[in-house]
Design a protein around this motif. Structure first.
Motif, PDB file in Angstrom:
ATOM      1  N   ARG A   1       0.821  -1.211   0.000  1.00  0.00           N
ATOM      2  CA  ARG A   1       0.000   0.000   0.000  1.00  0.00           C
ATOM      3  C   ARG A   1       0.857   1.264   0.000  1.00  0.00           C
ATOM      4  O   ARG A   1       0.333   2.373  -0.139  1.00  0.00           O
ATOM      5  CB  ARG A   1      -0.937   0.015   1.212  1.00  0.00           C
ATOM      6  N   LEU A   2       2.159   1.101   0.154  1.00  0.00           N
ATOM      7  CA  LEU A   2       3.065   2.244   0.066  1.00  0.00           C
ATOM      8  C   LEU A   2       3.225   2.667  -1.395  1.00  0.00           C
ATOM      9  O   LEU A   2       2.946   1.894  -2.304  1.00  0.00           O
ATOM     10  CB  LEU A   2       4.432   1.873   0.644  1.00  0.00           C
ATOM     11  N   PRO A   3       3.677   3.896  -1.642  1.00  0.00           N
ATOM     12  CA  PRO A   3       3.954   4.308  -3.025  1.00  0.00           C
ATOM     13  C   PRO A   3       4.886   3.327  -3.729  1.00  0.00           C
ATOM     14  O   PRO A   3       5.702   2.649  -3.098  1.00  0.00           O
ATOM     15  CB  PRO A   3       4.597   5.684  -2.852  1.00  0.00           C
ATOM     16  N   LEU A   4       4.782   3.273  -5.038  1.00  0.00           N
ATOM     17  CA  LEU A   4       5.474   2.266  -5.837  1.00  0.00           C
ATOM     18  C   LEU A   4       6.989   2.273  -5.626  1.00  0.00           C
ATOM     19  O   LEU A   4       7.625   1.212  -5.652  1.00  0.00           O
ATOM     20  CB  LEU A   4       5.162   2.498  -7.319  1.00  0.00           C
ATOM     21  N   ALA A   5       7.586   3.436  -5.428  1.00  0.00           N
ATOM     22  CA  ALA A   5       9.043   3.509  -5.263  1.00  0.00           C
ATOM     23  C   ALA A   5       9.509   2.657  -4.085  1.00  0.00           C
ATOM     24  O   ALA A   5      10.547   1.982  -4.171  1.00  0.00           O
ATOM     25  CB  ALA A   5       9.473   4.959  -5.067  1.00  0.00           C
ATOM     26  N   PHE A   6       8.752   2.656  -2.995  1.00  0.00           N
ATOM     27  CA  PHE A   6       9.127   1.858  -1.829  1.00  0.00           C
ATOM     28  C   PHE A   6       8.993   0.369  -2.132  1.00  0.00           C
ATOM     29  O   PHE A   6       9.848  -0.437  -1.745  1.00  0.00           O
ATOM     30  CB  PHE A   6       8.261   2.237  -0.627  1.00  0.00           C
TER      31      PHE A   6
ATOM     32  N   PRO B   1       0.495   3.290  -5.468  1.00  0.00           N
ATOM     33  CA  PRO B   1       0.659   2.003  -4.764  1.00  0.00           C
ATOM     34  C   PRO B   1       0.127   0.835  -5.592  1.00  0.00           C
ATOM     35  O   PRO B   1      -0.814   0.993  -6.372  1.00  0.00           O
ATOM     36  CB  PRO B   1      -0.179   2.194  -3.483  1.00  0.00           C
ATOM     37  N   VAL B   2       0.727  -0.313  -5.430  1.00  0.00           N
ATOM     38  CA  VAL B   2       0.251  -1.512  -6.117  1.00  0.00           C
ATOM     39  C   VAL B   2      -1.121  -1.914  -5.588  1.00  0.00           C
ATOM     40  O   VAL B   2      -2.000  -2.326  -6.337  1.00  0.00           O
ATOM     41  CB  VAL B   2       1.257  -2.664  -5.934  1.00  0.00           C
ATOM     42  N   VAL B   3      -1.305  -1.799  -4.275  1.00  0.00           N
ATOM     43  CA  VAL B   3      -2.584  -2.106  -3.622  1.00  0.00           C
ATOM     44  C   VAL B   3      -3.147  -0.819  -3.051  1.00  0.00           C
ATOM     45  O   VAL B   3      -2.468  -0.114  -2.311  1.00  0.00           O
ATOM     46  CB  VAL B   3      -2.390  -3.146  -2.497  1.00  0.00           C
ATOM     47  N   LYS B   4      -4.381  -0.504  -3.389  1.00  0.00           N
ATOM     48  CA  LYS B   4      -5.007   0.734  -2.911  1.00  0.00           C
ATOM     49  C   LYS B   4      -6.072   0.420  -1.873  1.00  0.00           C
ATOM     50  O   LYS B   4      -6.583  -0.660  -1.797  1.00  0.00           O
ATOM     51  CB  LYS B   4      -5.617   1.501  -4.079  1.00  0.00           C
TER      52      LYS B   4
END
Length: 217
Positions: free
Chosen positions: A147-152, A214-217
């Motif tokens: 659920r974190l932004p994609l970069a993380f 995020p991959v999961v929202k």
């Protein structure tokens, strides 16, 4: 206001809990994390000889291990539980990795000193056990933080890839796998540099850099 209420007001104000101090622990955690990561990458690609693992200890144990763990404590102090968990985990990873290296270099783990074949097998088993255990935990953390932004998420994915390649190198005795692991380390270092630049830029009044959805929202 009555005399009684006027007397109670200062007491109520004094009893109010103090606000948690603000701050961004990643400003300390990320540079410390990068020091150990870059050193590890240089060792895996052979710039620091593979036969000289003791050269990892100052960066991975003291800089990354202690620095990232302290950042986790800072995050916990200001109520950032998820950040504290992630930084604390990475801090303990670096400390345990550094301790393993110190133990192997100094003969603390009972590795055979008379039988070279047995010693090689024991060292392989010890390293593989360490890497398998951490790989399982790191994959779980990656999945749990999508659920974190994609970069993380990308940073965690490349950490997983690096550990998996190093594990393959340990089990197969392949320097090519170590080199691949080193390349994966440098990729997540680049992502870490991007994250640090964004955090410092925002701290100094700049705009946030794009992090991806995020991959999961």
């Amino acid at each position: 206001m009555t005399v009684e209420n006027e007397a109670q007001a200062p007491v109520a104000e004094a009893a109010a809990p103090a606000a948690a101090p603000a701050g961004n622990p990643s400003l300390f955690a990320l540079p410390c994390f990068l020091v150990g990561s870059i050193t590890l990458g240089l060792w895996l690609v052979g710039y620091l000889p593979l036969t000289l693992p003791g050269g990892l200890i100052p960066a991975v144990f003291f800089a990354s291990g202690i620095g990232v763990l302290l950042s986790g404590l800072w995050a916990a102090r200001i109520g950032q539980s998820a950040v504290a968990g992630i930084f604390g985990m990475f801090g303990v990873f670096w400390l345990s990795f550094g301790f393993m290296v110190m133990g192997l270099v100094n003969g603390w783990f009972g590795v055979s000193a008379t039988d070279a074949t047995a010693a090689a097998s024991q060292i392989q088993s010890l390293q593989a056990t360490f890497l398998i255990s951490w790989l399982v935990v790191l994959v779980v953390v990656t999945l749990a933080t999508m659920r974190l932004p994609l970069a993380f998420t990308l940073l965690f994915v490349f950490v997983d890839i690096a550990v998996a390649l190093v594990l393959a190198g340990v089990l197969g005795g392949s320097t090519a796998m170590f080199t691949g692991g080193g390349i994966a380390v440098f990729v997540f270092c680049l992502i870490g540099i991007y994250l640090f630049y964004d955090a410092m830029n925002q701290e100094l009044g700049g705009r946030a850099l794009p992090m991806g959805a995020p991959v999961v929202k």
